[in-house]
Design a protein around this motif. Structure first.
Motif, PDB file in Angstrom:
ATOM      1  N   GLU A 134       0.690  -1.264  -0.017  1.00  0.00           N
ATOM      2  CA  GLU A 134       0.058  -0.010   0.107  1.00  0.00           C
ATOM      3  C   GLU A 134       0.972   1.259  -0.061  1.00  0.00           C
ATOM      4  OE1 GLU A 134      -3.149   2.458  -0.483  1.00  0.00           O
ATOM      5  OE2 GLU A 134      -3.000   0.227  -0.726  1.00  0.00           O
ATOM      6  N   PRO A 135       2.088   1.195   0.751  1.00  0.00           N
ATOM      7  CA  PRO A 135       2.887   2.570   0.617  1.00  0.00           C
ATOM      8  C   PRO A 135       3.313   2.757  -0.660  1.00  0.00           C
ATOM      9  CG  PRO A 135       3.397   1.327   2.679  1.00  0.00           C
ATOM     10  CD  PRO A 135       2.462   0.413   1.633  1.00  0.00           C
ATOM     11  N   PHE A 136       3.442   1.871  -1.428  1.00  0.00           N
ATOM     12  CA  PHE A 136       3.748   2.275  -2.912  1.00  0.00           C
ATOM     13  C   PHE A 136       2.759   2.541  -3.820  1.00  0.00           C
ATOM     14  CE2 PHE A 136       6.988  -0.768  -0.980  1.00  0.00           C
ATOM     15  CZ  PHE A 136       8.144  -0.034  -1.503  1.00  0.00           C
ATOM     16  N   HIS A 137       1.517   1.748  -3.581  1.00  0.00           N
ATOM     17  CA  HIS A 137       0.473   2.276  -4.174  1.00  0.00           C
ATOM     18  C   HIS A 137      -0.224   3.627  -3.939  1.00  0.00           C
ATOM     19  CE1 HIS A 137      -0.938  -2.245  -4.485  1.00  0.00           C
ATOM     20  NE2 HIS A 137      -0.028  -2.026  -5.119  1.00  0.00           N
ATOM     21  N   GLN A 138       0.204   4.150  -2.657  1.00  0.00           N
ATOM     22  CA  GLN A 138      -0.127   5.551  -2.507  1.00  0.00           C
ATOM     23  C   GLN A 138       0.841   6.364  -3.353  1.00  0.00           C
ATOM     24  OE1 GLN A 138       0.155   5.977   1.743  1.00  0.00           O
ATOM     25  NE2 GLN A 138      -1.783   4.660   2.135  1.00  0.00           N
ATOM     26  N   LEU A 139       1.973   5.980  -3.882  1.00  0.00           N
ATOM     27  CA  LEU A 139       2.869   6.886  -4.667  1.00  0.00           C
ATOM     28  C   LEU A 139       2.213   7.194  -6.023  1.00  0.00           C
ATOM     29  CD1 LEU A 139       6.327   5.680  -3.651  1.00  0.00           C
ATOM     30  CD2 LEU A 139       5.160   7.576  -2.675  1.00  0.00           C
ATOM     31  N   GLY A 140       1.200   6.598  -6.485  1.00  0.00           N
ATOM     32  CA  GLY A 140       0.526   6.777  -7.812  1.00  0.00           C
ATOM     33  C   GLY A 140       1.382   5.996  -8.946  1.00  0.00           C
ATOM     34  N   PRO A 141       1.367   4.831  -8.951  1.00  0.00           N
ATOM     35  CA  PRO A 141       1.976   4.022  -9.875  1.00  0.00           C
ATOM     36  C   PRO A 141       1.089   3.982 -11.268  1.00  0.00           C
ATOM     37  CG  PRO A 141       0.680   2.477  -8.317  1.00  0.00           C
ATOM     38  CD  PRO A 141       0.828   3.724  -7.731  1.00  0.00           C
ATOM     39  N   ILE A 142       1.558   3.563 -12.302  1.00  0.00           N
ATOM     40  CA  ILE A 142       1.090   3.539 -13.560  1.00  0.00           C
ATOM     41  C   ILE A 142      -0.288   2.444 -13.454  1.00  0.00           C
ATOM     42  CG2 ILE A 142       1.146   3.064 -15.931  1.00  0.00           C
ATOM     43  CD1 ILE A 142       4.021   4.140 -15.799  1.00  0.00           C
ATOM     44  N   LYS A 143       0.306   1.407 -13.142  1.00  0.00           N
ATOM     45  CA  LYS A 143      -0.551   0.210 -12.763  1.00  0.00           C
ATOM     46  C   LYS A 143      -0.031  -0.992 -11.827  1.00  0.00           C
ATOM     47  CE  LYS A 143       0.938  -2.479 -16.880  1.00  0.00           C
ATOM     48  NZ  LYS A 143       0.464  -3.304 -18.143  1.00  0.00           N
ATOM     49  N   ASN A 144      -0.704  -1.834 -11.449  1.00  0.00           N
ATOM     50  CA  ASN A 144      -0.141  -3.021 -10.805  1.00  0.00           C
ATOM     51  C   ASN A 144      -0.789  -4.228 -11.189  1.00  0.00           C
ATOM     52  OD1 ASN A 144      -2.442  -2.084  -9.066  1.00  0.00           O
ATOM     53  ND2 ASN A 144      -1.794  -4.045  -7.758  1.00  0.00           N
ATOM     54  N   GLU A 145      -0.156  -5.357 -10.978  1.00  0.00           N
ATOM     55  CA  GLU A 145      -0.557  -6.888 -11.567  1.00  0.00           C
ATOM     56  C   GLU A 145      -0.450  -7.641 -10.668  1.00  0.00           C
ATOM     57  OE1 GLU A 145       1.676  -7.413 -15.150  1.00  0.00           O
ATOM     58  OE2 GLU A 145       0.223  -6.175 -16.362  1.00  0.00           O
TER      59      GLU A 145
END
Length: 496
Positions: free
Chosen positions: A306-317
Motif C-alpha cells: 500500500e505505501p507504494f500504491h499511494q505513490l501513484g503507480p501507472i498500474k499493478n498486476e
C-alpha cells in the motif's frame, strides 16, 4: 525511459579507485591450439558414459557458447565426464600434458578473467546431475552439474526444497561457491550455508571429501572456484513448508525513483522490519514493471504494498501461484532472455549496499535512462537489477563463518549492459558501468567497494570480491598456496 520496474518479492575489501578507463585486454576465440596430445588414451581411461567433442561439431559449439560474449574462455576440446572418477582422469591428463583446464556447468559465468584461458580443456559437468535424498530426509547428495530448476523439481517431487539461485538455468554449485543468493535465504541462509561436505578434485588430480574437519571447508564457501572442481556436494534440505506465493507487480514512471526507494528504506531496510518471507526486487528498463511476492499466501499483504500504491503507480498486476512460478514472474525462467545465448555482451557492475540513497538512485537513473533510450541508444535492451533478499537467515551466521564476506550488506545492485560486442561499445559500456557504480558507492557512505563475485565485471580486486579484512586475504592466500600453488584454478576471480 519514462518507466521502471519495481519488484517487491515477498517469499517466506578495500576500494580501488579507477585510475584509467581503458578496458582490460579481451581474449578472442580462436587462439592457437594445444600441441597434439593423445586424446585416444584419455578416452580409454574414461567411463562409457563420458564424451569428447572437437571444434566444428554442433555439440562442441553449443557447449562453448556463452551467455555473455565479452572476454570468453577458449577451449580446444570439450570433455563431458560421466562419473566423478572421470574428472580425476581428465585433470590428471591435463596435468601430464601441461594443458589448462576449466570446469563449467552452463554458460552464465561472465567475469572478464575467464578470457585469460586462451586454450585448453573445457570440462563440462552436465552429466553429474543426480539428486540422492538421505533416509532421514534432512540432506541430499547433489551432483556438481545440476541446474537450479532441475534441483528444485527433484526436491519438490519429494516434498522438499533448499536454497538455490533465483534464475532457473544457472547451476546449483556455481553460485554457491561464491556465496549464492536465493529466495529462501531469509529462512536458511546463503546457498553455501547449506553445504555440509564437498567431493572435490584438487589441482593435483586427487578426489577428496572436504567437510568441517578440513581447513579448506571455510574457503570453499565463498571462494570455492579457486580450489578445485566440485563433483558433488552434500547439502541441507528442508520440508516444503510454504508452497504457495503471491506477487504484486507495480509500474512506476521514472519521476518516482526517489520516492519509491525512500519508502523501501523506511519500510524494510533502515528500520529492519522486513519479514523473513519478503524479498524486494526492482528492475529498471524500457517499459518495465514491479513485482511483489509473498510466501504462504495467495495475495500480498497490503501492509507491504500500500505505501507504494499511494505513490501513484501507472498500474499493478497481482498474481498468485507456487514457488516454481517465481522465476517466470521475475523474468528469469528457462524461457526468458537471461537463459538464452544471444551473442550479446552482458557485463555487470555489481555493488552491495546497506540501504538506498534516494538521491544517488535518481542520479544513476538519469545515467541509465540516457544510455537506454533515444534513437542512438546502444544499450537499449539493458536492465538494472536491485535485489533485496530477506536477510535473517544470512545474518544468523557469524561474519567469519565462511569466505563469503558480505553478510552485513542488505542489497545487491547491478546494472546489466546488453549490447552487440565490439571494441567501441566495449569501451563505452566499461565507462558507463564504472561511472554508475562509482555514483552508488559515493552515495552509500561505505568505505569498501563490496562486490558480489558471481556478478563481477572482472577488473575488481580480490579485496572487493572476498572482503578487505587482512585476515580474510591472508587466510585465502594460505589456502591457495596449500591446495593450488601453481594457480591451475585461476580463471575465475583469482585470489592472487
Amino acid at each position: 525511459m519514462s518507466q521502471f520496474k519495481w519488484v517487491i518479492a515477498a517469499l517466506s575489501a578495500s576500494f580501488a579507485a579507477v585510475a584509467s578507463l581503458d578496458i582490460p585486454a579481451l581474449s578472442p576465440r580462436g587462439a592457437e591450439l594445444l600441441p597434439q596430445a593423445n586424446y585416444t588414451e584419455l578416452a580409454e581411461q574414461l567411463s562409457n558414459t563420458a564424451s569428447i567433442y572437437w571444434p566444428g561439431s554442433e555439440t562442441f559449439e553449443d557447449i562453448v557458447a556463452r551467455w555473455s560474449n565479452l572476454s570468453v574462455p577458449v577451449a580446444n576440446i570439450v570433455v563431458v565426464p560421466g562419473t566423478e572418477e572421470d574428472v580425476v582422469q581428465i585433470v590428471n591428463f591435463a596435468n601430464e600434458h601441461s594443458a589448462p583446464f576449466l570446469a563449467t556447468n552452463g554458460f552464465h559465468g561472465s567475469i572478464a578473467t575467464l578470457g585469460e584461458m586462451s586454450d585448453g580443456i573445457e570440462i563440462y559437468l552436465s552429466q553429474l546431475n543426480t539428486v540422492e535424498i538421505s533416509q532421514d530426509g534432512k540432506t541430499a547428495k547433489i551432483g556438481g552439474g545440476i541446474r537450479a530448476r532441475n534441483l528444485t523439481d527433484a526436491l519438490w517431487a519429494a516434498g522438499k526444497q533448499t536454497v538455490t539461485g533465483a534464475c532457473e538455468c544457472v547451476g546449483y554449485l556455481g553460485p554457491g561457491l561464491g556465496g549464492g543468493h536465493g529466495w529462501l535465504q531469509g529462512h536458511h541462509g546463503l546457498i553455501s550455508d547449506q553445504y555440509l561436505s564437498f567431493n572435490v578434485v584438487l589441482a593435483n588430480g586427487s578426489l577428496v571429501t572436504i567437510d568441517e574437519t578440513s581447513d579448506l571447508f571455510w574457503g570453499m564457501k565463498g571462494a570455492g572456484h579457486n580450489f578445485g572442481i566440485v563433483t558433488s556436494v552434500t547439502s541441507k534440505i528442508y520440508d516444503l513448508e510454504y508452497p504457495n506465493y503471491a506477487i504484486d507487480t507495480i509500474f512506476f514512471s521514472g519521476d518516482k525513483v526517489e520516492e519509491v526507494y525512500q519508502v523501501s528504506n523506511e519500510l524494510w531496510i533502515t528500520n529492519g522490519t522486513a519479514p523473513v518471507g519478503l524479498n524486494s526486487w526492482s528492475y529498471w528498463y524500457f517499459d518495465p514493471t514491479i513485482d511483489a511476492e509473498k510466501e504462504g499466501v495467495d495475495i500480498v499483504d497490503p501492509i507491504h504494498t500500500e505505501p507504494f500504491h499511494q505513490l501513484g503507480p501507472i498500474k499493478n498486476e497481482p498474481k498468485s501461484g507456487d514457488y516454481r512460478d517465481l522465476a517466470t514472474w521475475t523474468g528469469i525462467s528457462l524461457a526468458d532472455g537471461p537463459c538464452q545465448k544471444t551473442g550479446n555482451a552482458n557485463p555487470r557492475f555489481p555493488i552491495y549496499l546497506k540501504s538506498y540513497n534516494p538521491q544517488a538512485q535518481k542520479q544513476v537513473y538519469e545515467l541509465f535512462r540516457e544510455a537506454t533510450t533515444g534513437p542512438n541508444a546502444h544499450f537499449a535492451n539493458s536492465l538494472f537489477m536491485f535485489e533485496g533478499y530477506s536477510q535473517q537467515g544470512v545474518k544468523a551466521f557469524p561474519d567469519d563463518a565462511s569466505a563469503f564476506a558480505y553478510r552485513s550488506d542488505n542489497l545487491l545492485v547491478a546494472p546489466l549492459l546488453i549490447y552487440s560486442p565490439g571494441e567501441e561499445l566495449n569501451q563505452e559500456a566499461y565507462k558507463l558501468g564504472h561511472q554508475i557504480r562509482q555514483v552508488l558507492f559515493e552515495g552509500s557512505g561505505m568505505t569498501t567497494m563490496d562486490t558480489y563475485v558471481n556478478y563481477a565485471y572482472g577488473d575488481e580486486t580480490p579485496a572487493n570480491w572476498y572482503g578487505s579484512d587482512s585476515w580474510r586475504q591472508e587466510r585465502l592466500a594460505a589456502l591457495k598456496e596449500k591446495y593450488d600453488p601453481d594457480g591451475k584454478f585461476s580463471f575465475y576471480a583469482p585470489i592472487a
